[in-house]
Motif scaffolding. Structure first.
Motif, PDB file in Angstrom:
ATOM      1  N   MET A 373       0.839  -1.192   0.000  1.00  0.00           N
ATOM      2  CA  MET A 373       0.000   0.000   0.000  1.00  0.00           C
ATOM      3  C   MET A 373       0.878   1.247   0.000  1.00  0.00           C
ATOM      4  O   MET A 373       1.744   1.404   0.861  1.00  0.00           O
ATOM      5  N   GLU A 374       0.677   2.094  -0.968  1.00  0.00           N
ATOM      6  CA  GLU A 374       1.434   3.338  -1.076  1.00  0.00           C
ATOM      7  C   GLU A 374       0.457   4.498  -1.255  1.00  0.00           C
ATOM      8  O   GLU A 374       0.277   5.032  -2.358  1.00  0.00           O
ATOM      9  N   PRO A 375      -0.209   4.896  -0.174  1.00  0.00           N
ATOM     10  CA  PRO A 375      -1.207   5.963  -0.275  1.00  0.00           C
ATOM     11  C   PRO A 375      -0.556   7.311  -0.543  1.00  0.00           C
ATOM     12  O   PRO A 375       0.585   7.548  -0.141  1.00  0.00           O
ATOM     13  N   PRO A 376      -1.269   8.189  -1.231  1.00  0.00           N
ATOM     14  CA  PRO A 376      -0.704   9.521  -1.494  1.00  0.00           C
ATOM     15  C   PRO A 376      -0.511  10.335  -0.219  1.00  0.00           C
ATOM     16  O   PRO A 376       0.329  11.234  -0.174  1.00  0.00           O
ATOM     17  N   PHE A 377      -1.279  10.062   0.796  1.00  0.00           N
ATOM     18  CA  PHE A 377      -1.066  10.708   2.088  1.00  0.00           C
ATOM     19  C   PHE A 377      -1.690   9.832   3.164  1.00  0.00           C
ATOM     20  O   PHE A 377      -2.503   8.947   2.893  1.00  0.00           O
ATOM     21  N   VAL A 378      -1.259  10.061   4.413  1.00  0.00           N
ATOM     22  CA  VAL A 378      -1.815   9.346   5.565  1.00  0.00           C
ATOM     23  C   VAL A 378      -2.347  10.377   6.549  1.00  0.00           C
ATOM     24  O   VAL A 378      -1.650  11.321   6.915  1.00  0.00           O
ATOM     25  N   TRP A 379      -3.584  10.197   6.935  1.00  0.00           N
ATOM     26  CA  TRP A 379      -4.243  11.101   7.882  1.00  0.00           C
ATOM     27  C   TRP A 379      -4.540  10.292   9.136  1.00  0.00           C
ATOM     28  O   TRP A 379      -5.120   9.224   9.063  1.00  0.00           O
ATOM     29  N   GLU A 380      -4.181  10.817  10.309  1.00  0.00           N
ATOM     30  CA  GLU A 380      -4.401  10.078  11.539  1.00  0.00           C
ATOM     31  C   GLU A 380      -5.443  10.768  12.414  1.00  0.00           C
ATOM     32  O   GLU A 380      -5.351  11.969  12.685  1.00  0.00           O
ATOM     33  N   LEU A 381      -6.431   9.988  12.830  1.00  0.00           N
ATOM     34  CA  LEU A 381      -7.449  10.457  13.770  1.00  0.00           C
ATOM     35  C   LEU A 381      -7.018  10.026  15.167  1.00  0.00           C
ATOM     36  O   LEU A 381      -6.767   8.846  15.397  1.00  0.00           O
ATOM     37  N   VAL A 382      -6.957  10.957  16.098  1.00  0.00           N
ATOM     38  CA  VAL A 382      -6.387  10.623  17.409  1.00  0.00           C
ATOM     39  C   VAL A 382      -7.382  10.746  18.557  1.00  0.00           C
ATOM     40  O   VAL A 382      -7.131  10.226  19.641  1.00  0.00           O
ATOM     41  N   ARG A 383      -8.516  11.387  18.336  1.00  0.00           N
ATOM     42  CA  ARG A 383      -9.429  11.623  19.446  1.00  0.00           C
ATOM     43  C   ARG A 383     -10.625  10.674  19.375  1.00  0.00           C
ATOM     44  O   ARG A 383     -11.254  10.525  18.330  1.00  0.00           O
ATOM     45  N   ASN A 384     -10.923  10.050  20.493  1.00  0.00           N
ATOM     46  CA  ASN A 384     -12.074   9.151  20.581  1.00  0.00           C
ATOM     47  C   ASN A 384     -13.347   9.985  20.581  1.00  0.00           C
ATOM     48  O   ASN A 384     -13.607  10.742  21.503  1.00  0.00           O
ATOM     49  N   MET A 385     -14.147   9.825  19.525  1.00  0.00           N
ATOM     50  CA  MET A 385     -15.362  10.609  19.389  1.00  0.00           C
ATOM     51  C   MET A 385     -16.622   9.801  19.670  1.00  0.00           C
ATOM     52  O   MET A 385     -17.707  10.356  19.754  1.00  0.00           O
ATOM     53  N   ARG A 386     -16.494   8.490  19.802  1.00  0.00           N
ATOM     54  CA  ARG A 386     -17.672   7.643  19.995  1.00  0.00           C
ATOM     55  C   ARG A 386     -18.018   7.467  21.459  1.00  0.00           C
ATOM     56  O   ARG A 386     -19.189   7.513  21.844  1.00  0.00           O
ATOM     57  N   ASN A 387     -17.005   7.233  22.282  1.00  0.00           N
ATOM     58  CA  ASN A 387     -17.242   6.822  23.664  1.00  0.00           C
ATOM     59  C   ASN A 387     -17.184   7.998  24.628  1.00  0.00           C
ATOM     60  O   ASN A 387     -16.455   8.965  24.402  1.00  0.00           O
ATOM     61  N   THR A 388     -17.949   7.870  25.717  1.00  0.00           N
ATOM     62  CA  THR A 388     -17.794   8.836  26.795  1.00  0.00           C
ATOM     63  C   THR A 388     -16.401   8.675  27.404  1.00  0.00           C
ATOM     64  O   THR A 388     -15.723   7.662  27.188  1.00  0.00           O
ATOM     65  N   ASN A 389     -15.980   9.663  28.176  1.00  0.00           N
ATOM     66  CA  ASN A 389     -14.633   9.634  28.735  1.00  0.00           C
ATOM     67  C   ASN A 389     -14.366   8.396  29.600  1.00  0.00           C
ATOM     68  O   ASN A 389     -13.301   7.782  29.480  1.00  0.00           O
ATOM     69  N   PRO A 390     -15.300   7.971  30.465  1.00  0.00           N
ATOM     70  CA  PRO A 390     -15.022   6.769  31.265  1.00  0.00           C
ATOM     71  C   PRO A 390     -14.822   5.523  30.411  1.00  0.00           C
ATOM     72  O   PRO A 390     -13.958   4.695  30.711  1.00  0.00           O
ATOM     73  N   ILE A 391     -15.598   5.372  29.338  1.00  0.00           N
ATOM     74  CA  ILE A 391     -15.435   4.202  28.467  1.00  0.00           C
ATOM     75  C   ILE A 391     -14.155   4.330  27.656  1.00  0.00           C
ATOM     76  O   ILE A 391     -13.415   3.354  27.475  1.00  0.00           O
ATOM     77  N   ALA A 392     -13.869   5.537  27.166  1.00  0.00           N
ATOM     78  CA  ALA A 392     -12.642   5.748  26.391  1.00  0.00           C
ATOM     79  C   ALA A 392     -11.414   5.375  27.211  1.00  0.00           C
ATOM     80  O   ALA A 392     -10.436   4.827  26.681  1.00  0.00           O
ATOM     81  N   ALA A 393     -11.431   5.663  28.515  1.00  0.00           N
ATOM     82  CA  ALA A 393     -10.298   5.312  29.378  1.00  0.00           C
ATOM     83  C   ALA A 393     -10.136   3.795  29.465  1.00  0.00           C
ATOM     84  O   ALA A 393      -9.007   3.285  29.451  1.00  0.00           O
ATOM     85  N   CYS A 394     -11.253   3.061  29.525  1.00  0.00           N
ATOM     86  CA  CYS A 394     -11.179   1.593  29.558  1.00  0.00           C
ATOM     87  C   CYS A 394     -10.645   1.046  28.245  1.00  0.00           C
ATOM     88  O   CYS A 394      -9.836   0.113  28.226  1.00  0.00           O
ATOM     89  N   VAL A 395     -11.109   1.618  27.139  1.00  0.00           N
ATOM     90  CA  VAL A 395     -10.677   1.167  25.806  1.00  0.00           C
ATOM     91  C   VAL A 395      -9.178   1.372  25.639  1.00  0.00           C
ATOM     92  O   VAL A 395      -8.454   0.470  25.201  1.00  0.00           O
ATOM     93  N   ALA A 396      -8.691   2.553  25.988  1.00  0.00           N
ATOM     94  CA  ALA A 396      -7.268   2.852  25.855  1.00  0.00           C
ATOM     95  C   ALA A 396      -6.435   1.982  26.788  1.00  0.00           C
ATOM     96  O   ALA A 396      -5.369   1.481  26.412  1.00  0.00           O
ATOM     97  N   GLY A 397      -6.917   1.781  28.003  1.00  0.00           N
ATOM     98  CA  GLY A 397      -6.174   0.986  28.971  1.00  0.00           C
ATOM     99  C   GLY A 397      -6.030  -0.460  28.568  1.00  0.00           C
ATOM    100  O   GLY A 397      -5.033  -1.117  28.910  1.00  0.00           O
ATOM    101  N   ALA A 398      -6.986  -0.992  27.808  1.00  0.00           N
ATOM    102  CA  ALA A 398      -6.941  -2.403  27.413  1.00  0.00           C
ATOM    103  C   ALA A 398      -5.721  -2.721  26.570  1.00  0.00           C
ATOM    104  O   ALA A 398      -5.214  -3.850  26.587  1.00  0.00           O
ATOM    105  N   VAL A 399      -5.234  -1.718  25.804  1.00  0.00           N
ATOM    106  CA  VAL A 399      -4.077  -1.951  24.935  1.00  0.00           C
ATOM    107  C   VAL A 399      -2.937  -0.988  25.259  1.00  0.00           C
ATOM    108  O   VAL A 399      -2.081  -0.715  24.414  1.00  0.00           O
ATOM    109  N   ASN A 400      -2.965  -0.437  26.487  1.00  0.00           N
ATOM    110  CA  ASN A 400      -1.879   0.427  26.975  1.00  0.00           C
ATOM    111  C   ASN A 400      -1.646   1.647  26.101  1.00  0.00           C
ATOM    112  O   ASN A 400      -0.507   2.001  25.785  1.00  0.00           O
ATOM    113  N   LEU A 401      -2.731   2.293  25.706  1.00  0.00           N
ATOM    114  CA  LEU A 401      -2.625   3.529  24.939  1.00  0.00           C
ATOM    115  C   LEU A 401      -2.990   4.714  25.822  1.00  0.00           C
ATOM    116  O   LEU A 401      -3.708   4.571  26.815  1.00  0.00           O
TER     117      LEU A 401
END
Length: 537
Positions: A373-401
């Motif tokens: 894969m050689e995309p012309p550009f790469v765009w990164e989304l970094v903010r969790n927009m789906r989950n509330t903050n308490p759930i986002a913390a659990c999601v990130a913690g599961a994979v040490n992010l």
């Protein structure tokens, strides 16, 4: 001393009412005085409301409504006026009519609570600033009126009034306490969890809309790789980009691997001009059918992995069905061969838009999707927009992010401890709790790593609600893999074990499906392995 309860405040702020209150407080033990009791009932066939300045209750004598009128009074042709301390004259309601209305409303209210036969009610009007009372019409007489000097002998005056009305009561201590608690309730109501969750849902939708608007800057881009973790809104943005391309006149294909996600994409997109939404394999079968290429009735895993995309390439040569733009959602589910076959469907223009939205962490199928894969550009989304903050913390913690959430508050995720691998009984218990908290069955999804647990649950029910498939009647039960790319207001997640990295990834994917309420069912060691936050009641 009498029991005094001020509903609006401990003591009245009006000087006239304060004089009456101080007098009533001198009544002996056994009397109960309530100040500022509001009521609502029908008057003259219509709903009305009002308030009684005081209610006096005695368990054997009965109940009196006291209306207080301060200052001086004037009655002109039956109309009542009062003069305040500044000498100003005001038209007022007849206080005896007010007291009568409050009495009737109170009698009706007592009847509704099956207490009217236990206590009779009368009324009286107090004029705490007047030394005497002139003749003021047939609605008033001395027995149901109190003047300033009579406040010094309040018990005698009230006793005379009780006798005048012929009042009596037969209230036990328990009935007296019940009546007082109904008139002056002490209530602590905690909003149901579903209400807290629903508030968070509204804010999540608002944030997602803001993200789509921000992403409109990609309109000038003809293709690229958009990366983002779970909950960063990739699917929302993929749909937005596909719809934007279609509106700009591009015949656009929006495609994914997951069957349930494919149905969701089709439902969310509808059937607009220039836009087709489907799964990759349904596309392969459709093109092969149109090209009249042979398709086996029994399809092996290898057929789905390799022969289906090859069949799509062959079909393209025959049907010449071309698209002007392609948008791939959940691109980490694809293989390099699948991407190559899709490119056969796109026009040969070098700038033909080809967008891939993906989360490398959700690469459950290990198809080596990034190769070549050689995309012309790469765009990164970094903010969790789906989950509330308490759930986002659990999601990130599961994979040490690190947790980069939208900061929205929401209910604290729950961890329900299971003795071993979660059973049907464990899941039913978790669902029962959410239903009791006011969640609608259609807002709940149960996710399991084990297909066999899914099948067993679909043979169970919770009260009148049965378990079933996603978008069917009842409470949806699906595997984590099949539900990838989708989301729900509330998720009950059955965790069989997270000792391996694959188990942690499954937990990461499953947790992130919950927008505003998450219940994880698993063993205590799994909780520690997933870095589950300690801030839990």
């Amino acid at each position: 001393m009498a029991t005094y309860i001020g509903l609006g405040a401990n003591d009245p702020t009006e000087a006239s009412e304060l004089r009456v209150a101080n007098a009533l407080k001198r009544l002996p033990q056994g009397w109960v005085i309530l100040h500022h009791v509001s009521w609502q009932s029908k008057r003259g066939g219509r709903q009305g409301d009002g308030e009684a300045d005081f209610i006096v209750l005695h368990p054997t004598r009965g109940m009196l409504v006291i209306e207080v009128k301060g200052g001086g009074i004037d009655i002109d042709a039956g109309r009542w006026f009062t003069t305040d301390r500044f000498g100003r004259r005001h038209s007022i309601k007849n206080p005896y009519e007010q007291a009568t209305a409050s009495k009737h409303a109170l009698v009706g209210w007592l009847r509704e609570h099956e207490l009217a036969h236990r206590v009779r009610v009368g009324h009286i009007v107090a004029f705490p600033h007047m030394d005497s009372l002139p003749l003021i019409g047939p609605a008033a007489n001395q027995q149901i009126s109190i003047t300033k000097p009579q406040l010094e002998h309040i018990e005698t005056v009230l006793t005379s009034c009780f006798d005048y009305w012929g009042l009596q009561a037969e209230l036990t201590d328990q009935e007296t306490a019940k009546l007082v608690s109904l008139l002056a309730p002490t209530i602590s109501v905690t909003p149901k969890l579903s209400s807290y969750s629903s508030d968070a849902e509204t804010q999540i939708l608002t944030f997602t809309t803001e993200q789509v608007e921000a992403f409109s800057g990609l309109r000038a881009s003809r293709g690229g790789l958009i990366l983002g973790g779970a909950g960063t809104g990739k699917t929302v943005l993929a749909i937005a980009r596909a719809e934007q391309l279609a509106r700009d006149g591009f015949r656009t294909l929006l495609v994914c691997y997951n069957e349930l996600l494919g149905r969701d994409l089709m439902a969310r997109c509808g059937n607009p001009p220039n836009l087709v939404a489907c799964t990759f394999h349904s596309l392969c079968l459709q093109e092969a059918l149109q090209a009249k290429l042979p398709v086996p009735s029994v399809k092996s895993t290898d057929w789905w992995e390799n022969e289906a995309p090859s069949l799509l390439i062959d079909a393209c040569a025959t049907t010449e069905n071309l698209y002007d733009a392609i948008v791939v959602d959940e691109g980490q589910d694809f293989s390099p061969l699948w991407f190559s076959s899709l490119r056969c469907l796109i026009s040969n223009h070098p700038d033909a838009p080809f967008f891939v939205f993906a989360d490398p962490l959700q690469d459950l199928w290990k198809r080596n999707w990034l190769k070549d894969m050689e995309p012309p550009f790469v765009w990164e989304l970094v903010r969790n927009m789906r989950n509330t903050n308490p759930i986002a913390a659990c999601v990130a913690g599961a994979v040490n992010l690190a947790c980069r959430s939208n900061g929205l508050p929401g209910p604290t995720p729950r961890w329900q401890v299971s003795a071993g691998v979660p059973t049907e009984g464990d899941i039913v218990l978790a669902v029962e709790h959410l239903l009791e908290e006011g969640f609608d069955p259609t807002s709940l999804v149960v996710l399991c790593a084990s297909p066999s647990l899914v099948e067993r649950l679909r043979e169970r029910s919770v009260g009148p609600h049965s378990f079933g498939k996603w978008n069917s009647k009842g409470i949806a039960v699906e595997t984590i893999g099949r539900f990838k790319g989708l989301e729900a207001q509330a998720v009950v997640l059955a965790l069989p074990g997270v000792a391996s990295f694959e188990g942690q990834l499954a937990a990461y994917v499953g947790m992130s499906r919950a927008r505003s309420m998450l219940v994880a069912v698993g063993r205590s060691p799994d909780r520690s392995a997933l870095n589950w936050p300690a801030l839990e009641p």
